[in-house]
Write a protein that holds these residues in place. Structure first.
Motif, PDB file in Angstrom:
ATOM      1  N   ALA A  89       0.842  -1.200   0.000  1.00 63.03           N
ATOM      2  CA  ALA A  89       0.000   0.000   0.000  1.00 63.03           C
ATOM      3  C   ALA A  89       0.873   1.244   0.000  1.00 63.03           C
ATOM      4  O   ALA A  89       2.026   1.213   0.433  1.00 63.03           O
ATOM      5  CB  ALA A  89      -0.909   0.024   1.219  1.00 63.03           C
ATOM      6  N   VAL A  90       0.315   2.326  -0.507  1.00 59.76           N
ATOM      7  CA  VAL A  90       0.948   3.646  -0.435  1.00 59.76           C
ATOM      8  C   VAL A  90      -0.084   4.573   0.180  1.00 59.76           C
ATOM      9  O   VAL A  90      -1.220   4.659  -0.301  1.00 59.76           O
ATOM     10  CB  VAL A  90       1.377   4.147  -1.830  1.00 59.76           C
ATOM     11  N   GLU A  91       0.326   5.209   1.266  1.00 61.12           N
ATOM     12  CA  GLU A  91      -0.596   6.116   1.956  1.00 61.12           C
ATOM     13  C   GLU A  91      -0.055   7.530   1.862  1.00 61.12           C
ATOM     14  O   GLU A  91       1.146   7.757   2.002  1.00 61.12           O
ATOM     15  CB  GLU A  91      -0.738   5.712   3.422  1.00 61.12           C
ATOM     16  N   ALA A  92      -0.951   8.480   1.630  1.00 62.93           N
ATOM     17  CA  ALA A  92      -0.554   9.881   1.550  1.00 62.93           C
ATOM     18  C   ALA A  92      -1.647  10.738   2.159  1.00 62.93           C
ATOM     19  O   ALA A  92      -2.822  10.370   2.161  1.00 62.93           O
ATOM     20  CB  ALA A  92      -0.332  10.289   0.098  1.00 62.93           C
ATOM     21  N   VAL A 105       5.049   4.191   2.407  1.00 59.75           N
ATOM     22  CA  VAL A 105       5.010   3.011   1.548  1.00 59.75           C
ATOM     23  C   VAL A 105       5.047   1.798   2.471  1.00 59.75           C
ATOM     24  O   VAL A 105       5.975   1.637   3.270  1.00 59.75           O
ATOM     25  CB  VAL A 105       6.205   2.984   0.573  1.00 59.75           C
ATOM     26  N   LEU A 106       4.022   0.969   2.376  1.00 58.55           N
ATOM     27  CA  LEU A 106       3.919  -0.227   3.207  1.00 58.55           C
ATOM     28  C   LEU A 106       4.238  -1.456   2.376  1.00 58.55           C
ATOM     29  O   LEU A 106       3.943  -1.505   1.183  1.00 58.55           O
ATOM     30  CB  LEU A 106       2.510  -0.344   3.783  1.00 58.55           C
ATOM     31  N   GLY A 107       4.835  -2.448   3.012  1.00 64.95           N
ATOM     32  CA  GLY A 107       5.145  -3.672   2.311  1.00 64.95           C
ATOM     33  C   GLY A 107       5.989  -4.592   3.159  1.00 64.95           C
ATOM     34  O   GLY A 107       6.078  -4.428   4.378  1.00 64.95           O
ATOM     35  N   THR A 108       6.617  -5.527   2.494  1.00 62.85           N
ATOM     36  CA  THR A 108       7.445  -6.505   3.187  1.00 62.85           C
ATOM     37  C   THR A 108       8.802  -6.626   2.514  1.00 62.85           C
ATOM     38  O   THR A 108       8.964  -6.304   1.344  1.00 62.85           O
ATOM     39  CB  THR A 108       6.762  -7.891   3.178  1.00 62.85           C
ATOM     40  N   ASP A 109       9.766  -7.090   3.290  1.00 59.96           N
ATOM     41  CA  ASP A 109      11.109  -7.421   2.800  1.00 59.96           C
ATOM     42  C   ASP A 109      11.828  -6.261   2.132  1.00 59.96           C
ATOM     43  O   ASP A 109      12.442  -6.407   1.081  1.00 59.96           O
ATOM     44  CB  ASP A 109      11.048  -8.643   1.864  1.00 59.96           C
ATOM     45  N   PHE A 110      11.773  -5.088   2.782  1.00 56.15           N
ATOM     46  CA  PHE A 110      12.498  -3.929   2.277  1.00 56.15           C
ATOM     47  C   PHE A 110      13.969  -3.958   2.668  1.00 56.15           C
ATOM     48  O   PHE A 110      14.724  -3.075   2.311  1.00 56.15           O
ATOM     49  CB  PHE A 110      11.874  -2.632   2.782  1.00 56.15           C
ATOM     50  N   GLY A 111      14.383  -4.955   3.436  1.00 61.86           N
ATOM     51  CA  GLY A 111      15.792  -5.085   3.782  1.00 61.86           C
ATOM     52  C   GLY A 111      16.182  -4.423   5.085  1.00 61.86           C
ATOM     53  O   GLY A 111      17.351  -4.303   5.381  1.00 61.86           O
ATOM     54  N   VAL A 112      15.230  -3.995   5.885  1.00 64.67           N
ATOM     55  CA  VAL A 112      15.516  -3.460   7.210  1.00 64.67           C
ATOM     56  C   VAL A 112      14.620  -4.173   8.207  1.00 64.67           C
ATOM     57  O   VAL A 112      13.526  -4.610   7.882  1.00 64.67           O
ATOM     58  CB  VAL A 112      15.288  -1.933   7.311  1.00 64.67           C
ATOM     59  N   ALA A 113      15.115  -4.287   9.420  1.00 64.23           N
ATOM     60  CA  ALA A 113      14.312  -4.915  10.471  1.00 64.23           C
ATOM     61  C   ALA A 113      13.179  -3.985  10.871  1.00 64.23           C
ATOM     62  O   ALA A 113      13.337  -2.766  10.813  1.00 64.23           O
ATOM     63  CB  ALA A 113      15.203  -5.222  11.671  1.00 64.23           C
ATOM     64  N   PRO A 114      12.039  -4.529  11.286  1.00 69.24           N
ATOM     65  CA  PRO A 114      10.888  -3.674  11.603  1.00 69.24           C
ATOM     66  C   PRO A 114      11.189  -2.634  12.678  1.00 69.24           C
ATOM     67  O   PRO A 114      10.619  -1.565  12.670  1.00 69.24           O
ATOM     68  CB  PRO A 114       9.826  -4.651  12.087  1.00 69.24           C
ATOM     69  N   TRP A 115      12.100  -2.937  13.589  1.00 68.85           N
ATOM     70  CA  TRP A 115      12.391  -1.978  14.646  1.00 68.85           C
ATOM     71  C   TRP A 115      13.243  -0.813  14.155  1.00 68.85           C
ATOM     72  O   TRP A 115      13.434   0.153  14.858  1.00 68.85           O
ATOM     73  CB  TRP A 115      13.067  -2.664  15.834  1.00 68.85           C
ATOM     74  N   ASP A 116      13.742  -0.854  12.916  1.00 70.76           N
ATOM     75  CA  ASP A 116      14.523   0.237  12.355  1.00 70.76           C
ATOM     76  C   ASP A 116      13.650   1.286  11.677  1.00 70.76           C
ATOM     77  O   ASP A 116      14.124   2.343  11.286  1.00 70.76           O
ATOM     78  CB  ASP A 116      15.519  -0.280  11.300  1.00 70.76           C
TER      79      ASP A 116
END
Length: 125
Positions: A89-92, A105-116
């Motif tokens: 999803a993209v929210e604005a 920008v929402l999604g998965t596997d962007f290459g950073v841990a969720p806590w970052d």
């Protein structure tokens, strides 16, 4: 041999279990697991037929998984698939794009841990 799970996030951190043979046969010798060219963390034989580790951060795939105990190296028919990034999803905020309003920008596997990643602002009532 095999690897479980067969998919891992590109940010790393997944517990992998590699099945094979003779993992404890060489007791006391250092064990290591590599996914392609990246070292897994904490490679530990948990039985003569299984070794566990934590997957490294890596993008792409599929990758071979290599187990080394002492000076013996084994690369079996195992492959680890790294999940590609996916936008869900993209929210604005409402308004013209030219205002410079932030978007999320929402999604998965962007290459950073969720806590970052800072959480999105909370709606107020």
């Amino acid at each position: 041999g095999s690897v479980y799970p067969t998919q891992a996030p590109q940010a790393g951190g997944a517990r992998l279990t590699i099945s094979g043979s003779n993992f404890e046969q060489f007791g006391g010798e250092a064990a290591s697991v590599r996914v392609h060219t990246k070292e897994c963390e904490g490679a530990t034989p948990i039985s003569d037929s299984r070794i566990a580790c934590v997957s490294p951060a890596i993008a792409g795939g599929p990758f071979d998984v290599e187990v080394t105990i002492g000076n013996r190296v084994g690369v079996g028919p195992m492959a680890l698939y790294i999940d590609p990034p996916a936008i869900t999803a993209v929210e604005a905020e409402a308004g013209p794009i030219a205002t410079g309003s932030p978007i999320t920008v929402l999604g998965t596997d962007f290459g950073v841990a969720p806590w970052d990643v800072p959480p999105p602002p909370q709606a107020t009532a």
